[in-house]
Design a protein around this motif. Structure first.
Motif, PDB file in Angstrom:
ATOM      1  N   GLU A 122       0.934  -1.362  -0.032  1.00  0.00           N
ATOM      2  CA  GLU A 122       0.230  -0.076   0.274  1.00  0.00           C
ATOM      3  C   GLU A 122       1.245   1.346  -0.158  1.00  0.00           C
ATOM      4  OE1 GLU A 122      -2.811  -0.603   3.466  1.00  0.00           O
ATOM      5  OE2 GLU A 122      -3.819  -2.094   2.318  1.00  0.00           O
ATOM      6  N   ASN A 123       1.627   1.002   0.568  1.00  0.00           N
ATOM      7  CA  ASN A 123       3.011   2.784   0.974  1.00  0.00           C
ATOM      8  C   ASN A 123       4.038   2.584  -0.553  1.00  0.00           C
ATOM      9  OD1 ASN A 123       2.004   3.806   3.073  1.00  0.00           O
ATOM     10  ND2 ASN A 123       1.212   1.699   3.582  1.00  0.00           N
ATOM     11  N   LEU A 124       4.882   1.276  -0.876  1.00  0.00           N
ATOM     12  CA  LEU A 124       5.998   1.270  -1.305  1.00  0.00           C
ATOM     13  C   LEU A 124       5.268   0.390  -2.635  1.00  0.00           C
ATOM     14  CD1 LEU A 124       8.728  -0.096   1.284  1.00  0.00           C
ATOM     15  CD2 LEU A 124       7.909   2.885   0.505  1.00  0.00           C
ATOM     16  N   VAL A 125       4.166  -0.403  -2.996  1.00  0.00           N
ATOM     17  CA  VAL A 125       4.866  -0.451  -4.473  1.00  0.00           C
ATOM     18  C   VAL A 125       3.538  -0.121  -5.383  1.00  0.00           C
ATOM     19  CG1 VAL A 125       4.031  -2.740  -5.429  1.00  0.00           C
ATOM     20  CG2 VAL A 125       4.948  -2.692  -3.480  1.00  0.00           C
ATOM     21  N   ARG A 126       1.821   0.260  -5.082  1.00  0.00           N
ATOM     22  CA  ARG A 126       0.943   0.511  -5.253  1.00  0.00           C
ATOM     23  C   ARG A 126       0.527   2.204  -5.755  1.00  0.00           C
ATOM     24  NH1 ARG A 126      -4.407   0.772  -1.461  1.00  0.00           N
ATOM     25  NH2 ARG A 126      -4.109  -1.191  -2.441  1.00  0.00           N
ATOM     26  N   PRO A 127       1.533   3.021  -4.761  1.00  0.00           N
ATOM     27  CA  PRO A 127       2.038   4.209  -5.490  1.00  0.00           C
ATOM     28  C   PRO A 127       2.555   5.286  -6.510  1.00  0.00           C
ATOM     29  CG  PRO A 127       1.991   4.580  -3.036  1.00  0.00           C
ATOM     30  CD  PRO A 127       2.708   3.175  -3.485  1.00  0.00           C
ATOM     31  N   ASN A 128       3.463   3.778  -7.060  1.00  0.00           N
ATOM     32  CA  ASN A 128       4.218   3.756  -7.914  1.00  0.00           C
ATOM     33  C   ASN A 128       3.171   3.408  -9.904  1.00  0.00           C
ATOM     34  OD1 ASN A 128       7.154   4.246  -7.571  1.00  0.00           O
ATOM     35  ND2 ASN A 128       6.770   2.591  -6.072  1.00  0.00           N
ATOM     36  N   GLY A 129       1.959   3.041  -8.965  1.00  0.00           N
ATOM     37  CA  GLY A 129       1.415   2.980 -10.768  1.00  0.00           C
ATOM     38  C   GLY A 129       1.331   1.894 -11.073  1.00  0.00           C
ATOM     39  N   GLY A 130       1.452   0.255 -10.610  1.00  0.00           N
ATOM     40  CA  GLY A 130       1.087  -0.810 -10.911  1.00  0.00           C
ATOM     41  C   GLY A 130       0.013  -0.750 -11.455  1.00  0.00           C
ATOM     42  N   ASN A 134      -2.502  -0.852 -14.946  1.00  0.00           N
ATOM     43  CA  ASN A 134      -2.906  -2.430 -14.942  1.00  0.00           C
ATOM     44  C   ASN A 134      -1.721  -2.663 -15.792  1.00  0.00           C
ATOM     45  OD1 ASN A 134      -4.148  -4.494 -15.301  1.00  0.00           O
ATOM     46  ND2 ASN A 134      -4.896  -4.153 -17.392  1.00  0.00           N
ATOM     47  N   ASN A 135       0.017  -2.646 -15.233  1.00  0.00           N
ATOM     48  CA  ASN A 135       0.851  -2.847 -15.389  1.00  0.00           C
ATOM     49  C   ASN A 135       1.795  -3.719 -14.723  1.00  0.00           C
ATOM     50  OD1 ASN A 135       3.990  -3.358 -16.397  1.00  0.00           O
ATOM     51  ND2 ASN A 135       3.606  -0.697 -17.720  1.00  0.00           N
ATOM     52  N   PHE A 136       1.976  -5.189 -14.787  1.00  0.00           N
ATOM     53  CA  PHE A 136       2.524  -5.641 -13.963  1.00  0.00           C
ATOM     54  C   PHE A 136       3.753  -5.062 -13.293  1.00  0.00           C
ATOM     55  CE2 PHE A 136       4.326  -9.715 -11.573  1.00  0.00           C
ATOM     56  CZ  PHE A 136       3.422  -9.529 -11.073  1.00  0.00           C
ATOM     57  N   TYR A 137       4.114  -5.408 -14.046  1.00  0.00           N
ATOM     58  CA  TYR A 137       6.047  -4.921 -14.510  1.00  0.00           C
ATOM     59  C   TYR A 137       6.300  -3.423 -13.505  1.00  0.00           C
ATOM     60  CZ  TYR A 137      11.354  -4.294 -14.958  1.00  0.00           C
ATOM     61  OH  TYR A 137      12.185  -4.158 -14.725  1.00  0.00           O
ATOM     62  N   LEU A 138       5.828  -2.605 -13.570  1.00  0.00           N
ATOM     63  CA  LEU A 138       5.780  -1.592 -12.213  1.00  0.00           C
ATOM     64  C   LEU A 138       5.558  -1.939 -11.259  1.00  0.00           C
ATOM     65  CD1 LEU A 138       3.502   1.120 -14.619  1.00  0.00           C
ATOM     66  CD2 LEU A 138       5.997   0.975 -14.598  1.00  0.00           C
ATOM     67  N   THR A 139       4.552  -2.615 -11.204  1.00  0.00           N
ATOM     68  CA  THR A 139       4.773  -3.403  -9.219  1.00  0.00           C
ATOM     69  C   THR A 139       5.888  -4.315  -8.693  1.00  0.00           C
ATOM     70  OG1 THR A 139       3.759  -5.503  -9.690  1.00  0.00           O
ATOM     71  CG2 THR A 139       2.332  -3.382  -9.539  1.00  0.00           C
ATOM     72  N   THR A 140       6.633  -4.960  -9.537  1.00  0.00           N
ATOM     73  CA  THR A 140       7.704  -5.768  -9.622  1.00  0.00           C
ATOM     74  C   THR A 140       9.152  -4.763  -9.077  1.00  0.00           C
ATOM     75  OG1 THR A 140       6.966  -7.899 -11.036  1.00  0.00           O
ATOM     76  CG2 THR A 140       9.195  -7.164 -11.302  1.00  0.00           C
ATOM     77  N   LYS A 141       9.089  -3.431 -10.178  1.00  0.00           N
ATOM     78  CA  LYS A 141      10.259  -2.588 -10.253  1.00  0.00           C
ATOM     79  C   LYS A 141      10.225  -1.819  -8.943  1.00  0.00           C
ATOM     80  CE  LYS A 141      12.077   0.668 -13.742  1.00  0.00           C
ATOM     81  NZ  LYS A 141      12.354   1.256 -14.689  1.00  0.00           N
ATOM     82  N   ALA A 142       8.910  -2.116  -8.617  1.00  0.00           N
ATOM     83  CA  ALA A 142       8.711  -1.521  -7.200  1.00  0.00           C
ATOM     84  C   ALA A 142       9.320  -2.245  -5.635  1.00  0.00           C
ATOM     85  CB  ALA A 142       7.447  -0.953  -6.895  1.00  0.00           C
ATOM     86  N   GLY A 145      12.738  -2.713  -7.837  1.00  0.00           N
ATOM     87  CA  GLY A 145      14.475  -1.945  -8.397  1.00  0.00           C
ATOM     88  C   GLY A 145      14.570  -2.592  -9.387  1.00  0.00           C
ATOM     89  N   GLU A 146      15.881  -1.649 -10.190  1.00  0.00           N
ATOM     90  CA  GLU A 146      16.370  -1.946 -11.488  1.00  0.00           C
ATOM     91  C   GLU A 146      17.389  -3.052 -11.454  1.00  0.00           C
ATOM     92  OE1 GLU A 146      15.806  -0.501 -14.456  1.00  0.00           O
ATOM     93  OE2 GLU A 146      15.002   0.993 -12.980  1.00  0.00           O
ATOM     94  N   ASN A 147      16.929  -4.642 -10.137  1.00  0.00           N
ATOM     95  CA  ASN A 147      17.423  -5.570 -10.123  1.00  0.00           C
ATOM     96  C   ASN A 147      17.206  -7.030 -10.629  1.00  0.00           C
ATOM     97  OD1 ASN A 147      19.340  -4.344  -8.358  1.00  0.00           O
ATOM     98  ND2 ASN A 147      18.418  -4.804  -6.818  1.00  0.00           N
ATOM     99  N   GLU A 148      15.738  -6.786 -11.638  1.00  0.00           N
ATOM    100  CA  GLU A 148      15.433  -7.638 -12.428  1.00  0.00           C
ATOM    101  C   GLU A 148      14.458  -6.523 -13.393  1.00  0.00           C
ATOM    102  OE1 GLU A 148      11.636 -10.332 -11.376  1.00  0.00           O
ATOM    103  OE2 GLU A 148      12.653 -10.646  -9.953  1.00  0.00           O
ATOM    104  N   ALA A 149      15.325  -7.252 -14.744  1.00  0.00           N
ATOM    105  CA  ALA A 149      14.698  -7.239 -15.753  1.00  0.00           C
ATOM    106  C   ALA A 149      13.524  -7.642 -16.486  1.00  0.00           C
ATOM    107  CB  ALA A 149      16.204  -7.644 -16.721  1.00  0.00           C
ATOM    108  N   VAL A 150      12.492  -7.094 -17.241  1.00  0.00           N
ATOM    109  CA  VAL A 150      11.503  -7.507 -17.543  1.00  0.00           C
ATOM    110  C   VAL A 150      11.298  -8.995 -17.993  1.00  0.00           C
ATOM    111  CG1 VAL A 150      11.575  -6.290 -19.915  1.00  0.00           C
ATOM    112  CG2 VAL A 150       9.335  -6.773 -18.814  1.00  0.00           C
ATOM    113  N   ASP A 151      12.405  -8.669 -19.338  1.00  0.00           N
ATOM    114  CA  ASP A 151      11.951 -10.475 -19.917  1.00  0.00           C
ATOM    115  C   ASP A 151      13.307 -10.865 -19.509  1.00  0.00           C
ATOM    116  OD1 ASP A 151      14.722  -9.071 -20.114  1.00  0.00           O
ATOM    117  OD2 ASP A 151      14.789  -9.053 -22.414  1.00  0.00           O
ATOM    118  N   SER A 152      13.587 -11.495 -18.136  1.00  0.00           N
ATOM    119  CA  SER A 152      14.268 -12.437 -16.805  1.00  0.00           C
ATOM    120  C   SER A 152      13.601 -13.965 -17.106  1.00  0.00           C
ATOM    121  CB  SER A 152      14.839 -11.734 -15.674  1.00  0.00           C
ATOM    122  OG  SER A 152      14.030 -11.630 -14.901  1.00  0.00           O
TER     123      SER A 152
END
Length: 180
Positions: A122-130, A134-142, A145-152
């Motif tokens: 609610e405080n760190l993931v949702r505010p990033n807009g995933g 309707n973009n799952f990767y934005l939740t992953t990135k939140a 961070g940059e440690n998990e590439a979208v196509d990994s």
């Protein structure tokens, strides 16, 4: 809404073990009480399943060896770093020092791990807009961070758990998994 049987079925379908009655009770009850769409519920559950290896690990691997010890990851979605422990502690206990002095309190029970994971969402993931975009990767990135590439492989596995859950919950407009 998800049932206990459905949660355990998703776990076994994704090569995890079924979880204890106490854990499944807490997870299902709290997830079903979230004020969100079934799509967001599926995103949240997918990340908890992936991050905790099917609710079997709730402490960051090599946590005590990390440079941010003792504030290493704890919970189904890890609460990590002193600033987040203090903010969560202030929100839950009204005192930022409570978890500073005893960070292991996060893992006292299924309920405390679930509560911490929901706070992270609610405080760190949702505010990033995933969820709202309707973009799952934005939740992953939140979360990662940059440690998990979208196509990994890891990111695609995480997204696969989400799509299984979303379909099970009747979501028809599946989130994309794009780095945008």
């Amino acid at each position: 809404m998800i049932t206990k049987e459905q949660l355990n079925q998703i776990l076994t379908d994704n090569h995890y073990i079924t979880i204890s009655t106490a854990a499944v009770d807490v997870v299902v009850e709290d997830v079903n009480q979230m004020d969100c769409s079934d799509n967001e519920r599926a995103m949240f559950l997918a990340h908890m399943i992936h991050e905790s290896f099917g609710f079997t690990r709730w402490v960051e691997k090599n946590g005590p060896e990390m440079n941010y010890t003792p504030h290493y990851g704890r919970g189904y979605i890890y609460l990590t770093y002193r600033r987040n422990y203090r903010a969560y502690s202030r929100a839950i206990f009204g005192n930022p020092q409570e978890l500073d002095e005893n960070p292991d309190k996060v893992c006292e029970s299924e309920k405390t791990m679930m509560r911490a994971s929901m706070w992270v969402w609610e405080n760190l993931v949702r505010p990033n807009g995933g969820p709202s975009r309707n973009n799952f990767y934005l939740t992953t990135k939140a979360i990662k961070g940059e440690n998990e590439a979208v196509d990994s492989y890891v990111s695609l596995r995480r997204y696969s758990i989400y799509t299984d859950l979303a379909r099970l919950l009747g979501v028809t407009d599946l989130a994309v998994n794009e780095d945008s």
